[in-house]
Each structure stands twice: as C-alpha cells, then as structure tokens.
Design a protein around this motif. Structure first.
Motif, mmCIF file in Angstrom:
data_model
loop_
_atom_site.group_PDB
_atom_site.id
_atom_site.type_symbol
_atom_site.label_atom_id
_atom_site.label_comp_id
_atom_site.label_asym_id
_atom_site.label_seq_id
_atom_site.Cartn_x
_atom_site.Cartn_y
_atom_site.Cartn_z
ATOM 1 N N LYS A 47 -98.530 10.515 84.766
ATOM 2 C CA LYS A 47 -99.518 11.303 85.504
ATOM 3 C C LYS A 47 -98.777 12.536 86.010
ATOM 4 O O LYS A 47 -97.714 12.414 86.615
ATOM 5 N N ASN A 49 -98.495 16.412 87.909
ATOM 6 C CA ASN A 49 -99.006 17.336 88.910
ATOM 7 C C ASN A 49 -99.658 18.498 88.148
ATOM 8 O O ASN A 49 -99.009 19.138 87.318
ATOM 9 N N CYS A 50 -100.929 18.759 88.422
ATOM 10 C CA CYS A 50 -101.671 19.762 87.640
ATOM 11 C C CYS A 50 -101.139 21.172 87.876
ATOM 12 O O CYS A 50 -101.034 21.968 86.953
ATOM 13 N N LYS A 56 -95.553 12.939 88.266
ATOM 14 C CA LYS A 56 -95.722 12.350 89.594
ATOM 15 C C LYS A 56 -95.617 10.841 89.549
ATOM 16 O O LYS A 56 -95.245 10.194 90.504
ATOM 17 N N GLN A 232 -107.932 12.699 96.389
ATOM 18 C CA GLN A 232 -107.172 13.298 95.301
ATOM 19 C C GLN A 232 -108.048 13.246 94.062
ATOM 20 O O GLN A 232 -108.753 12.253 93.838
ATOM 21 N N VAL A 234 -108.083 13.310 89.914
ATOM 22 C CA VAL A 234 -107.288 13.159 88.698
ATOM 23 C C VAL A 234 -108.214 13.337 87.502
ATOM 24 O O VAL A 234 -109.354 12.863 87.519
ATOM 25 N N ASP A 253 -105.925 17.940 91.004
ATOM 26 C CA ASP A 253 -104.617 17.563 91.538
ATOM 27 C C ASP A 253 -103.677 16.986 90.484
ATOM 28 O O ASP A 253 -102.523 17.370 90.415
ATOM 29 N N GLU A 254 -104.179 16.040 89.699
ATOM 30 C CA GLU A 254 -103.303 15.383 88.721
ATOM 31 C C GLU A 254 -103.974 15.248 87.361
ATOM 32 O O GLU A 254 -105.200 15.172 87.267
#
Ligand code: C2E
Ligand code: MG
Ligand code: MG
Ligand code: MG
Length: 282
Positions: A47, A49-50, A56, A232, A234, A253-254
C-alpha cells in the motif's frame, strides 16, 4: 427396485454434475486440513502513500496450494470455508501470521502497517474480538499498525452486533477499513454510525478512471465523504499511472494495485522493499 432406481439417479446426478460443483465438493473435503498441513500462505501487496509514492504497508492476501487441487483462489474457497465453518480457524491463522510478520518487520526497523481481511462470519460472534485483542496484547505490536478490512455486506448482515464487535476491536487500537467500498448497500446514515478509520474504494471505480468522467465523479465525491468523516481514503486496483495522477490530484491518501506490485510471497515482498526508497511511517 426402488433402491436401484435411487442409486441409478445418484449415478446420473453425479455424472451430470458439472465440474465446478465437483471441484467445490473436493475443496470442502480438503479445507479442514489446509491449516494443519501447512498449505496456506500469505502474500503481501504494498500500500503506497499517494502523495509521494512511498510504501506505507501491505495487505495480506491468502493463498492456498493443494497438492491435487492445485492453486485455489481465495474468491473460490473463502465462501466455501464460511459455509463449512472453517473460516474461524483460517482467520485466526491469518491474524497470527500477520502479527508475526509485523514483529519481523519491526525488528528489521521497518515501520510497515499491515491490513488483513475478515469474513462476515468472523463478525457473527465475539470469538474473534477476544482472540485478536489477546493476540495483539501478548505480541506487543502497536495495534494501530494492524488494519482489519471488512466489507459493507459483512457488517450489514447484523449491523448492531457487527458494530459492537468492531467497536471493541477499535477500542484495542486496531484500525478498521471498509473494503470494496461502494459496491455494498450501506447508507450514509449507517456509515455515520460505523466505527471505521478507512474507506477502501472498490477497484471497479478505479479501473477506468482515466476514460470515465462518471467514475471520476464517484471517486471524487467518495474521497470528499471519507475526508469529511475524518477517514483515510484508499484506492485499490491501480493498474496505470494515469489513475495515480488523477487520485493524487483528488487528494486520495493511499493506493494499491498491480501498477506498484502484485501480491508477493513474503521473501519476494522483502526483496521488492529493497528496491523502494526508505519506508515512511504514518
Ligand atoms: P480484496 O480484499 O478486495 O483484495 C483485493 C483483490 O484484488 C486481491 O485478489 C488482489 O490480488 C487483487 N488486486 C490487487 N491489485 C489489483 C489490480 O491492480 N488489478 C486487479 N485486477 N486486481 C488487483 P485476491 O488476492 O485474489 O483476493 C480476492 C478476495 O479474497 C479479497 O478481495 C478478499 O475479499 C478475499 N481474501 C483474500 N485473502 C483473504 C483472507 O486472508 N481472509 C479472507 N476472509 N478473505 C480473503
Ligand atoms: Mg481487502
Ligand atoms: Mg477490496
Ligand atoms: Mg474484494
């Protein structure tokens, strides 16, 4: 004559039974020993971090390789394990493996977080919450490094009870994520009541992001919703850089998807980590 007829119809039935059904019966027969015979394995998919593209954490995804049946996909055997009452054992095995892996990464100085998938059946009794809070406490891992992914439909089966159990898990410090978000039937009123930390937007909304104005609208408003609720966000199923560009602009976010890596056996995942820049936390 009656018995003979029954036997005949049984033979005809079996001969006419399609391959899928036959395979399901064999899977059901082989499932109970999958854990003991060490046929299960977890693969890990990163996963990211965008905003900056750094790792992450990872999602643990189960793999089953049976000597005769070959590779059995989780989509195929998890529903059968639920029916057969085998899922509880499998989920506990997954939990223990993941906690172990978190400890290994922690000792190697990597602050990775890990997500694992729960089944609807895991939320139908108090057993899992007891088991997990105990396992997390005795392992000494930081509970916020562990995220539990549940689908909307798993919660909506019996919302009151599921919410109470998720609250218990969350009160121990574990994170809760709604998986495949947007494909279920939970209303916004229900979302408001859910003890969640993360929304994971289903990949069906992500896969055609660059071509579909409609998907972009859905994703943009889902991201706004998540953030307004303090969650958050994703996105799963990133296969192209164009999706990343759009999601970055939208403030996701992710990210997770084949574009970064497919799920990998742990040794390969660790190798892949070495090719990445430093792993950041939080
Ligand atoms: P999920 O939790 O939504 O997991 C995401 C699925 O999408 C995984 O399939 C993953 O390999 C796949 N995927 C990831 N990135 C991409 C991409 O870019 N494109 C495409 N097309 N697919 C991508 P997988 O591993 O076959 O798992 C399928 C489902 O089985 C999972 O969906 C989850 O619901 C269930 N599952 C997997 N492991 C477990 C487990 O340990 N316990 C339980 N209860 N369910 C599990
Ligand atoms: Mg998942
Ligand atoms: Mg998913
Ligand atoms: Mg899914």
């Amino acid at each position: 004559a009656k018995a003979k007829e029954d036997k005949l119809s049984l033979v005809i039935y079996e001969a006419g039974m399609d391959e899928v059904h036959m395979r399901q019966l064999r899977i059901l027969r082989c499932l109970p020993e999958a854990v003991e015979k060490d046929q299960l394995e977890l693969h890990y998919q990163p996963k990211m971090n965008c905003a900056n593209g750094k790792v992450k954490g990872a999602e643990a995804l189960i793999r089953w390789h049976h000597p005769d049946l070959g590779f059995v996909r989780p989509d195929e055997f998890i529903p059968l394990a639920e029916q057969a009452g085998e899922i509880t054992r499998i989920t506990r095995w997954v939990c223990l493996q993941v906690i172990q892996q978190l400890l290994v990464w922690q000792q190697a100085g990597k602050q990775l977080s890990v997500s694992l998938n729960l089944s609807a059946v895991d939320l139908m009794s108090d057993g899992l919450a007891d088991f997990l809070s105990q396992a997390v406490a005795s392992s000494g891992i930081e509970p916020h490094l562990l995220t539990l992914e549940v689908t909307e439909s798993a919660i909506m089966h019996d919302p009151e009870a599921a919410i109470a159990r998720l609250q218990r898990l969350q009160s121990v410090g574990l994170r809760i994520s709604i998986d495949d978000y947007g494909t279920g039937y939970s209303s916004l009123a229900q979302l408001k009541r859910l003890p969640v930390n993360e929304l994971k937007i289903d990949r069906s909304f992500i896969q055609h992001l660059a071509e579909s104005e409609q998907d972009r609208m859905i994703v943009r408003s889902t991201l706004a919703l998540a953030h307004d609720f303090g969650l958050q966000a994703v996105a799963e199923g990133i296969e192209e850089e164009s999706a990343w560009t759009i999601l970055k602009e939208f403030g996701c976010d992710e990210l997770q998807g084949y574009y970064f890596s497919k799920p990998l056996p742990v040794a390969e995942f660790t190798q892949w980590l070495l090719t990445q820049e430093e792993v950041i936390s939080s």
